[in-house]
Write a protein that holds these residues in place. Structure first.
Motif, PDB file in Angstrom:
ATOM      1  N   LYS A 128       9.991  69.000   6.294  1.00  0.00           N
ATOM      2  CA  LYS A 128       9.776  67.929   6.391  1.00  0.00           C
ATOM      3  C   LYS A 128       9.919  67.198   5.831  1.00  0.00           C
ATOM      4  CE  LYS A 128       5.590  68.346   8.392  1.00  0.00           C
ATOM      5  NZ  LYS A 128       4.321  68.194   9.028  1.00  0.00           N
ATOM      6  N   CYS A 129      10.469  65.873   6.093  1.00  0.00           N
ATOM      7  CA  CYS A 129      11.025  64.101   5.183  1.00  0.00           C
ATOM      8  C   CYS A 129       9.582  63.449   5.035  1.00  0.00           C
ATOM      9  CB  CYS A 129      11.707  63.289   6.113  1.00  0.00           C
ATOM     10  SG  CYS A 129      11.729  61.982   5.293  1.00  0.00           S
ATOM     11  N   CYS A 156       9.128  60.861   3.754  1.00  0.00           N
ATOM     12  CA  CYS A 156       8.134  60.014   4.439  1.00  0.00           C
ATOM     13  C   CYS A 156       8.148  59.626   6.040  1.00  0.00           C
ATOM     14  CB  CYS A 156       9.625  58.846   3.992  1.00  0.00           C
ATOM     15  SG  CYS A 156       9.238  58.011   2.531  1.00  0.00           S
ATOM     16  N   LEU A 216      13.359  68.327   9.101  1.00  0.00           N
ATOM     17  CA  LEU A 216      14.861  68.225   8.683  1.00  0.00           C
ATOM     18  C   LEU A 216      15.910  69.122   9.446  1.00  0.00           C
ATOM     19  CD1 LEU A 216      13.631  67.658   4.754  1.00  0.00           C
ATOM     20  CD2 LEU A 216      15.421  65.531   6.170  1.00  0.00           C
ATOM     21  N   LEU A 265      19.485  67.927   3.348  1.00  0.00           N
ATOM     22  CA  LEU A 265      17.796  66.847   2.880  1.00  0.00           C
ATOM     23  C   LEU A 265      18.370  66.266   1.413  1.00  0.00           C
ATOM     24  CD1 LEU A 265      16.321  69.023   0.203  1.00  0.00           C
ATOM     25  CD2 LEU A 265      15.804  70.464   2.772  1.00  0.00           C
ATOM     26  N   LEU A 317      13.936  64.874   1.491  1.00  0.00           N
ATOM     27  CA  LEU A 317      13.804  63.245   1.807  1.00  0.00           C
ATOM     28  C   LEU A 317      14.743  63.527   3.407  1.00  0.00           C
ATOM     29  CD1 LEU A 317      12.989  60.805  -1.222  1.00  0.00           C
ATOM     30  CD2 LEU A 317      11.808  60.772   1.423  1.00  0.00           C
ATOM     31  N   CYS A 318      14.547  63.246   4.305  1.00  0.00           N
ATOM     32  CA  CYS A 318      16.194  62.638   5.010  1.00  0.00           C
ATOM     33  C   CYS A 318      17.074  61.344   4.778  1.00  0.00           C
ATOM     34  CB  CYS A 318      15.608  62.148   6.679  1.00  0.00           C
ATOM     35  SG  CYS A 318      15.182  60.583   6.926  1.00  0.00           S
ATOM     36  N   ASP A 331      15.948  58.201   4.782  1.00  0.00           N
ATOM     37  CA  ASP A 331      15.130  57.883   3.561  1.00  0.00           C
ATOM     38  C   ASP A 331      15.541  57.494   2.418  1.00  0.00           C
ATOM     39  OD1 ASP A 331      12.788  57.226   5.104  1.00  0.00           O
ATOM     40  OD2 ASP A 331      12.321  58.733   5.897  1.00  0.00           O
ATOM     41  N   TYR A 332      16.005  58.616   2.426  1.00  0.00           N
ATOM     42  CA  TYR A 332      16.479  58.935   0.876  1.00  0.00           C
ATOM     43  C   TYR A 332      17.052  57.655   0.410  1.00  0.00           C
ATOM     44  CZ  TYR A 332      18.959  60.015  -3.433  1.00  0.00           C
ATOM     45  OH  TYR A 332      19.753  59.947  -4.696  1.00  0.00           O
TER      46      TYR A 332
END
Ligand SMILES: [Zn+2]
Ligand SMILES: [Zn+2]
Ligand SMILES: [Zn+2]
Ligand SMILES: [Zn+2]
Length: 171
Positions: free
Chosen positions: A65-66, A68, A73, A80, A88-89, A92-93
């Motif tokens: 999972k992300c 954040c 993912l 990722l 992070l996804c 969010d990245y």
């Protein structure tokens, strides 16, 4: 003081590079007769029919999972992004780290996923990487010169040297 840029004579070929922080996610089906793999997220054994492989580790579909937004993912688009031990996804990245630095030519920010040109410690947009006197673009293998932090083509660089060398004496 006479400012002579020692690095002005440094020359190098061009080369574009893509900054790499992304890893791909693979979904694998679990063979029933193999030993169950441990999940890197929850440390429990993966007994599902499918597992995810990412960053050389195995994951439950629910565990990758992300950090954040908690999105799974494995579904978002099978890529990722990692940075500073965070997974992070892409969204969010980009939100958190989506900048490479400022372009040394136009001084605007460069997003992290753009191709960049590098010369010494400077980064440039691909579009900005041109001779700052005549706007000539460089191709792979072309020589460029850094003089007083300006990118110059060979012609302009040599012309600059000539002018310096044969500057008329002031009477
Ligand atoms: Zn797990
Ligand atoms: Zn996210
Ligand atoms: Zn630029
Ligand atoms: Zn030029």
């Amino acid at each position: 003081m006479q400012a002579e840029d020692v690095d002005g004579r440094r020359e190098s070929g061009c080369g574009a590079e893509r900054l790499k922080y992304d890893s791909s996610i693979q979904m694998l089906s679990v063979q029933p007769d193999t030993k169950p793999k441990g999940c890197a997220g929850c440390n429990r054994k993966i007994k599902d029919r499918y597992l995810l492989k990412a960053l050389d580790k195995y994951w439950h579909e629910d565990c990758l999972k992300c950090a954040c937004c908690d999105c799974r993912l494995g579904e978002v688009g099978s890529t990722l992004y990692t940075k500073a031990n965070l997974i992070l996804c892409r969204r969010d990245y980009l939100r958190l780290f989506g900048v490479t630095g400022n372009c040394a030519a136009c001084s605007k920010l460069i997003p992290a996923f753009e191709m960049v040109m590098r010369a010494k410690d400077n980064v440039y947009h691909l579009d900005c990487f041109a001779c700052q006197l005549c706007n000539q673009r460089f191709c792979v293998g072309d020589k460029f010169f850094l003089k007083n932090n300006m990118i110059l083509c060979q012609t302009d660089y040599e012309e600059g040297l000539m002018k310096e060398g044969y500057a008329p004496q002031v009477r």
